[in-house]
Design a protein around this motif. Structure first.
Motif, PDB file in Angstrom:
ATOM      1  N   GLY A 132     -19.503 -10.908  70.060  1.00  0.00           N
ATOM      2  CA  GLY A 132     -20.725 -11.186  70.819  1.00  0.00           C
ATOM      3  C   GLY A 132     -21.928 -10.470  70.248  1.00  0.00           C
ATOM      4  N   ARG A 133     -21.730  -9.210  69.834  1.00  0.00           N
ATOM      5  CA  ARG A 133     -22.835  -8.449  69.239  1.00  0.00           C
ATOM      6  C   ARG A 133     -23.287  -9.071  67.923  1.00  0.00           C
ATOM      7  NH1 ARG A 133     -20.001  -3.788  71.252  1.00  0.00           N
ATOM      8  NH2 ARG A 133     -18.920  -3.576  69.257  1.00  0.00           N
ATOM      9  N   GLN A 134     -22.319  -9.466  67.099  1.00  0.00           N
ATOM     10  CA  GLN A 134     -22.665 -10.077  65.815  1.00  0.00           C
ATOM     11  C   GLN A 134     -23.393 -11.404  66.009  1.00  0.00           C
ATOM     12  OE1 GLN A 134     -19.002 -10.362  63.632  1.00  0.00           O
ATOM     13  NE2 GLN A 134     -18.832  -8.155  63.297  1.00  0.00           N
ATOM     14  N   LYS A 135     -22.933 -12.202  66.959  1.00  0.00           N
ATOM     15  CA  LYS A 135     -23.571 -13.485  67.221  1.00  0.00           C
ATOM     16  C   LYS A 135     -24.990 -13.298  67.738  1.00  0.00           C
ATOM     17  CE  LYS A 135     -22.948 -17.832  69.733  1.00  0.00           C
ATOM     18  NZ  LYS A 135     -22.090 -18.586  70.687  1.00  0.00           N
ATOM     19  N   ALA A 136     -25.186 -12.328  68.617  1.00  0.00           N
ATOM     20  CA  ALA A 136     -26.526 -12.076  69.163  1.00  0.00           C
ATOM     21  C   ALA A 136     -27.468 -11.547  68.088  1.00  0.00           C
ATOM     22  CB  ALA A 136     -26.437 -11.080  70.321  1.00  0.00           C
ATOM     23  N   PHE A 137     -26.953 -10.653  67.253  1.00  0.00           N
ATOM     24  CA  PHE A 137     -27.797 -10.077  66.203  1.00  0.00           C
ATOM     25  C   PHE A 137     -28.145 -11.112  65.136  1.00  0.00           C
ATOM     26  CE2 PHE A 137     -28.404  -7.760  62.173  1.00  0.00           C
ATOM     27  CZ  PHE A 137     -29.461  -6.939  62.544  1.00  0.00           C
ATOM     28  N   SER A 138     -27.236 -12.034  64.863  1.00  0.00           N
ATOM     29  CA  SER A 138     -27.483 -13.033  63.825  1.00  0.00           C
ATOM     30  C   SER A 138     -28.616 -13.979  64.205  1.00  0.00           C
ATOM     31  CB  SER A 138     -26.212 -13.849  63.560  1.00  0.00           C
ATOM     32  OG  SER A 138     -25.848 -14.607  64.705  1.00  0.00           O
ATOM     33  N   THR A 139     -28.863 -14.144  65.510  1.00  0.00           N
ATOM     34  CA  THR A 139     -29.928 -15.042  65.946  1.00  0.00           C
ATOM     35  C   THR A 139     -31.323 -14.461  65.727  1.00  0.00           C
ATOM     36  OG1 THR A 139     -29.883 -14.184  68.214  1.00  0.00           O
ATOM     37  CG2 THR A 139     -28.428 -16.030  67.708  1.00  0.00           C
ATOM     38  N   CYS A 140     -31.410 -13.139  65.514  1.00  0.00           N
ATOM     39  CA  CYS A 140     -32.730 -12.535  65.339  1.00  0.00           C
ATOM     40  C   CYS A 140     -32.863 -11.746  64.032  1.00  0.00           C
ATOM     41  CB  CYS A 140     -33.059 -11.616  66.516  1.00  0.00           C
ATOM     42  SG  CYS A 140     -31.890 -10.277  66.768  1.00  0.00           S
ATOM     43  N   SER A 141     -31.792 -11.641  63.243  1.00  0.00           N
ATOM     44  CA  SER A 141     -31.849 -10.859  62.011  1.00  0.00           C
ATOM     45  C   SER A 141     -32.805 -11.478  60.990  1.00  0.00           C
ATOM     46  CB  SER A 141     -30.448 -10.730  61.406  1.00  0.00           C
ATOM     47  OG  SER A 141     -29.883 -12.007  61.148  1.00  0.00           O
ATOM     48  N   SER A 142     -32.832 -12.815  60.894  1.00  0.00           N
ATOM     49  CA  SER A 142     -33.727 -13.478  59.945  1.00  0.00           C
ATOM     50  C   SER A 142     -35.181 -13.212  60.294  1.00  0.00           C
ATOM     51  CB  SER A 142     -33.461 -14.992  59.928  1.00  0.00           C
ATOM     52  OG  SER A 142     -32.139 -15.272  59.531  1.00  0.00           O
ATOM     53  N   HIS A 143     -35.489 -13.333  61.580  1.00  0.00           N
ATOM     54  CA  HIS A 143     -36.864 -13.087  62.018  1.00  0.00           C
ATOM     55  C   HIS A 143     -37.263 -11.640  61.795  1.00  0.00           C
ATOM     56  CE1 HIS A 143     -39.934 -12.148  65.179  1.00  0.00           C
ATOM     57  NE2 HIS A 143     -40.481 -13.197  64.625  1.00  0.00           N
ATOM     58  N   LEU A 144     -36.359 -10.716  62.057  1.00  0.00           N
ATOM     59  CA  LEU A 144     -36.644  -9.300  61.856  1.00  0.00           C
ATOM     60  C   LEU A 144     -36.905  -8.995  60.382  1.00  0.00           C
ATOM     61  CD1 LEU A 144     -36.889  -6.557  63.227  1.00  0.00           C
ATOM     62  CD2 LEU A 144     -34.437  -6.243  62.906  1.00  0.00           C
ATOM     63  N   THR A 145     -36.179  -9.649  59.476  1.00  0.00           N
ATOM     64  CA  THR A 145     -36.390  -9.476  58.037  1.00  0.00           C
ATOM     65  C   THR A 145     -37.776  -9.944  57.626  1.00  0.00           C
ATOM     66  OG1 THR A 145     -34.027  -9.816  57.640  1.00  0.00           O
ATOM     67  CG2 THR A 145     -35.502 -10.042  55.750  1.00  0.00           C
ATOM     68  N   VAL A 146     -38.186 -11.116  58.115  1.00  0.00           N
ATOM     69  CA  VAL A 146     -39.509 -11.662  57.804  1.00  0.00           C
ATOM     70  C   VAL A 146     -40.603 -10.764  58.359  1.00  0.00           C
ATOM     71  CG1 VAL A 146     -41.071 -13.603  58.210  1.00  0.00           C
ATOM     72  CG2 VAL A 146     -38.687 -14.033  57.646  1.00  0.00           C
ATOM     73  N   VAL A 147     -40.433 -10.283  59.588  1.00  0.00           N
ATOM     74  CA  VAL A 147     -41.415  -9.397  60.209  1.00  0.00           C
ATOM     75  C   VAL A 147     -41.574  -8.110  59.390  1.00  0.00           C
ATOM     76  CG1 VAL A 147     -41.831  -7.898  62.200  1.00  0.00           C
ATOM     77  CG2 VAL A 147     -41.179 -10.284  62.542  1.00  0.00           C
ATOM     78  N   SER A 148     -40.470  -7.529  58.962  1.00  0.00           N
ATOM     79  CA  SER A 148     -40.511  -6.288  58.192  1.00  0.00           C
ATOM     80  C   SER A 148     -41.234  -6.487  56.868  1.00  0.00           C
ATOM     81  CB  SER A 148     -39.087  -5.778  57.932  1.00  0.00           C
ATOM     82  OG  SER A 148     -38.400  -5.564  59.138  1.00  0.00           O
ATOM     83  N   LEU A 149     -40.955  -7.596  56.190  1.00  0.00           N
ATOM     84  CA  LEU A 149     -41.592  -7.878  54.910  1.00  0.00           C
ATOM     85  C   LEU A 149     -43.079  -8.119  55.079  1.00  0.00           C
ATOM     86  CD1 LEU A 149     -41.204  -8.449  51.854  1.00  0.00           C
ATOM     87  CD2 LEU A 149     -40.781 -10.838  52.456  1.00  0.00           C
ATOM     88  N   PHE A 150     -43.444  -8.918  56.070  1.00  0.00           N
ATOM     89  CA  PHE A 150     -44.852  -9.277  56.271  1.00  0.00           C
ATOM     90  C   PHE A 150     -45.673  -8.078  56.737  1.00  0.00           C
ATOM     91  CE2 PHE A 150     -48.276 -10.842  59.053  1.00  0.00           C
ATOM     92  CZ  PHE A 150     -48.952 -11.655  58.173  1.00  0.00           C
ATOM     93  N   TYR A 151     -45.240  -7.431  57.809  1.00  0.00           N
ATOM     94  CA  TYR A 151     -46.011  -6.314  58.357  1.00  0.00           C
ATOM     95  C   TYR A 151     -45.977  -5.098  57.435  1.00  0.00           C
ATOM     96  CZ  TYR A 151     -47.261  -8.241  62.893  1.00  0.00           C
ATOM     97  OH  TYR A 151     -47.823  -8.983  63.897  1.00  0.00           O
ATOM     98  N   GLY A 152     -44.886  -4.924  56.701  1.00  0.00           N
ATOM     99  CA  GLY A 152     -44.811  -3.786  55.783  1.00  0.00           C
ATOM    100  C   GLY A 152     -45.889  -3.835  54.718  1.00  0.00           C
ATOM    101  N   THR A 153     -46.053  -4.992  54.075  1.00  0.00           N
ATOM    102  CA  THR A 153     -47.086  -5.123  53.038  1.00  0.00           C
ATOM    103  C   THR A 153     -48.486  -5.093  53.637  1.00  0.00           C
ATOM    104  OG1 THR A 153     -46.792  -7.526  53.167  1.00  0.00           O
ATOM    105  CG2 THR A 153     -45.631  -6.364  51.408  1.00  0.00           C
ATOM    106  N   ILE A 154     -48.670  -5.710  54.818  1.00  0.00           N
ATOM    107  CA  ILE A 154     -49.981  -5.702  55.470  1.00  0.00           C
ATOM    108  C   ILE A 154     -50.409  -4.273  55.801  1.00  0.00           C
ATOM    109  CG2 ILE A 154     -51.200  -6.309  57.586  1.00  0.00           C
ATOM    110  CD1 ILE A 154     -51.040  -8.650  55.813  1.00  0.00           C
ATOM    111  N   ILE A 155     -49.480  -3.472  56.321  1.00  0.00           N
ATOM    112  CA  ILE A 155     -49.798  -2.089  56.678  1.00  0.00           C
ATOM    113  C   ILE A 155     -50.198  -1.289  55.442  1.00  0.00           C
ATOM    114  CG2 ILE A 155     -48.769   0.076  57.482  1.00  0.00           C
ATOM    115  CD1 ILE A 155     -47.155  -1.563  59.489  1.00  0.00           C
ATOM    116  N   ILE A 156     -49.459  -1.448  54.352  1.00  0.00           N
ATOM    117  CA  ILE A 156     -49.756  -0.696  53.139  1.00  0.00           C
ATOM    118  C   ILE A 156     -51.117  -1.077  52.563  1.00  0.00           C
ATOM    119  CG2 ILE A 156     -49.037  -0.288  50.749  1.00  0.00           C
ATOM    120  CD1 ILE A 156     -46.154  -0.636  51.662  1.00  0.00           C
ATOM    121  N   VAL A 157     -51.442  -2.365  52.578  1.00  0.00           N
ATOM    122  CA  VAL A 157     -52.686  -2.834  51.961  1.00  0.00           C
ATOM    123  C   VAL A 157     -53.905  -2.536  52.826  1.00  0.00           C
ATOM    124  CG1 VAL A 157     -53.946  -4.890  51.184  1.00  0.00           C
ATOM    125  CG2 VAL A 157     -51.534  -4.621  50.619  1.00  0.00           C
TER     126      VAL A 157
END
Length: 280
Positions: free
Chosen positions: A205-230
């Motif tokens: 259940g934990r793996q299934k729940a996490f898999s539904t938001c892991s992709s979005h969390l990856t995109v958020v980290s990449l986008f906001y990480g570079t925006i914050i640095i710049v």
């Protein structure tokens, strides 16, 4: 050649998402509806930057009109703000799906999703048009060389012969609350999501729940990480080359990676793609 390949791959990947979501009934859900809006935003963003960049590289025609520069900046600002809002809406969608699943279908109705998208587009338009109106009032009389691969905010203001204090002040008044507000909503949403996932008794259940938001969390980290640095960290501490490389990440690389991240491990997309291939 590398930029041309990236551009074509980005268009193909994001257009494929839009087509699959539109044609497949299995993908008619709020999460995938928001994902199509993100794909459209990525298509417009990379099309605003890369074609002009390719012309500069291939033909050494490294000139752009003042109107063209302002239009490029306008589209860039509009789409970056829109992406922040879309990622925030998607994080709220994941919060409801995981933390409040019984009320998810009631809250995330079709009309409510459409209203969220319309509000995101309108807010992005208003913020950027206010900023652009202030830039148009500046006086440009001296240097006319933008030391960047597109018309970004700081390189454009460096060409002004008049004071840019008001422009920067308005950018801070609108930009800082908008950026911090969206980032705070995403952080709070994922705090509740993580808390809920940890309390799920079974590992499956934990793996299934996490898999539904892991992709979005990856995109958020990449986008906001570079925006914050710049844009958040002091630019004096960055080399000009590093600033350009980081800008390249969120204007060119992120639109390429988004469809890959969202579809690579998604069973619904794989199933829809197999059906689409059979039809074609």
């Amino acid at each position: 050649m590398l930029f041309l390949i990236i551009y074509c791959a980005t268009l193909c990947g994001n257009f494929l998402i839009v087509i699959l979501v539109s044609c497949s009934k299995n993908l008619h859900s709020p999460m995938y509806f928001f994902l199509t809006q993100l794909s459209i935003s990525d298509i417009l963003l990379i099309s605003n930057i890369v074609p002009n960049l390719l012309v500069v590289i291939l033909y050494h025609t490294n000139t752009i009109s003042f109107t063209g520069c302002l239009f490029q900046f306008y589209l860039f600002g509009l789409l970056e703000i829109l992406e922040c809002l879309l990622l925030t809406v998607m994080s709220y969608d994941r919060y409801l799906a995981i933390c409040n699943p019984l009320h998810y279908n009631v809250i995330m109705s079709g009309w409510f999703c459409v209203k969220l998208i319309i509000m995101s587009w309108l807010l992005s338009f208003v913020v950027v048009i206010i900023q652009l109106s202030q830039i148009c009032q500046l006086h440009f009389c001296g240097p006319n060389i933008i030391d960047h691969f597109f018309c970004d905010f700081d390189p454009l203001l460096k060409l002004s012969c008049s004071s840019v204090f008001t422009v920067r002040l308005i950018a801070s008044i609108f930009g800082v609350p908008l950026f911090l507000g969206t980032f705070l909503v995403i952080a709070i949403s994922y705090s509740y999501i993580v808390y809920t996932i940890v309390r799920i008794p079974s590992n499956t259940g934990r793996q299934k729940a996490f898999s539904t938001c892991s992709s979005h969390l990856t995109v958020v980290s990449l986008f906001y990480g570079t925006i914050i640095i710049v844009y958040v960290f002091p630019t004096r501490g960055q080399s000009l080359i590093m600033s350009k490389v980081l800008s390249l990440i969120y204007t060119v690389v992120t639109p390429l990676l988004n469809p890959i991240i969202y579809t690579l491990r998604n069973k619904d997309f794989k199933k829809a793609f197999r059906k689409f291939k059979c039809i074609v």
